[in-house]
Write a protein that holds these residues in place. Structure first.
Motif, PDB file in Angstrom:
ATOM      1  N   LEU A  86      82.717  52.081 174.316  1.00  0.00           N
ATOM      2  CA  LEU A  86      83.556  53.119 173.719  1.00  0.00           C
ATOM      3  C   LEU A  86      83.268  54.481 174.350  1.00  0.00           C
ATOM      4  N   LYS A  87      82.008  54.801 174.533  1.00  0.00           N
ATOM      5  CA  LYS A  87      81.647  56.082 175.150  1.00  0.00           C
ATOM      6  C   LYS A  87      82.188  56.160 176.578  1.00  0.00           C
ATOM      7  N   LEU A  93      86.386  58.018 180.482  1.00  0.00           N
ATOM      8  CA  LEU A  93      87.425  57.669 181.445  1.00  0.00           C
ATOM      9  C   LEU A  93      88.776  58.263 181.036  1.00  0.00           C
ATOM     10  N   LEU A  94      89.118  58.135 179.752  1.00  0.00           N
ATOM     11  CA  LEU A  94      90.397  58.675 179.274  1.00  0.00           C
ATOM     12  C   LEU A  94      90.444  60.195 179.414  1.00  0.00           C
ATOM     13  N   ALA A  95      89.328  60.868 179.145  1.00  0.00           N
ATOM     14  CA  ALA A  95      89.273  62.325 179.304  1.00  0.00           C
ATOM     15  C   ALA A  95      89.453  62.718 180.771  1.00  0.00           C
ATOM     16  N   ALA A  96      88.825  61.974 181.664  1.00  0.00           N
ATOM     17  CA  ALA A  96      88.973  62.257 183.097  1.00  0.00           C
ATOM     18  C   ALA A  96      90.415  62.035 183.539  1.00  0.00           C
ATOM     19  N   ILE A 145      96.755  66.551 184.232  1.00  0.00           N
ATOM     20  CA  ILE A 145      97.061  67.986 184.155  1.00  0.00           C
ATOM     21  C   ILE A 145      97.063  68.598 185.554  1.00  0.00           C
ATOM     22  N   HIS A 146      96.080  68.240 186.364  1.00  0.00           N
ATOM     23  CA  HIS A 146      96.058  68.751 187.740  1.00  0.00           C
ATOM     24  C   HIS A 146      97.287  68.272 188.515  1.00  0.00           C
ATOM     25  N   ARG A 147      97.705  67.050 188.258  1.00  0.00           N
ATOM     26  CA  ARG A 147      98.910  66.525 188.889  1.00  0.00           C
ATOM     27  C   ARG A 147     100.138  67.291 188.399  1.00  0.00           C
TER      28      ARG A 147
END
Length: 131
Positions: A65-66, A71-74, A80-82
């Motif tokens: 889970l951690k 991974l989801l945050a990254a 957003i950068h895209r």
């Protein structure tokens, strides 16, 4: 045959179903018993049905889970950068390539989306400066 993990995580929207892997049967078939459900929105997990999780299984699920939340945050940040890249490409398109008809199709929607985004960003920046 390679060694299989003891647990398998079937990704689904907002989490995963967790299965205990068993190959210790007469046919040597892989059996999967669902033992838990992970919810990434809440950041927790719970046993499924009558399943009892061992301390080791709870640790493995917690570690998964951690790692999944990281991974989801990254991925969110990459998206957003895209989006920033797409905004720049859209500006170039509007300035150098778009026809009047194409601009007529998208201008109002783009202006509203950019206004909405700008309003949120300005409000959040003000909150950070005050806090």
């Amino acid at each position: 045959m390679t060694d299989l993990p003891e647990l398998y995580f079937r990704i689904r929207e907002n989490g995963a179903a967790v299965f205990r892997i068993n190959t210790a049967n007469r046919e040597r078939r892989i059996e999967m018993e669902q033992i838990a459900v992970v919810n990434t929105n809440r950041g927790d997990f719970k046993p499924q049905g009558d399943a009892t999780l061992s301390a080791d299984e709870e640790r493995v699920i917690g570690d998964w889970l951690k790692a999944r939340l990281n991974l989801l945050a990254a991925r969110d940040m990459e998206d957003i950068h895209r989006a920033i890249d797409h905004l720049n490409l859209t500006a170039h398109w509007a300035q150098a390539k778009a026809t009047d008809a194409q601009l007529e199709q998208v201008t109002d929607d783009l202006l509203m989306a950019m206004h909405d985004l700008r309003s949120v960003l300005v409000r959040k920046k003000a909150d950070r400066l005050q806090g």
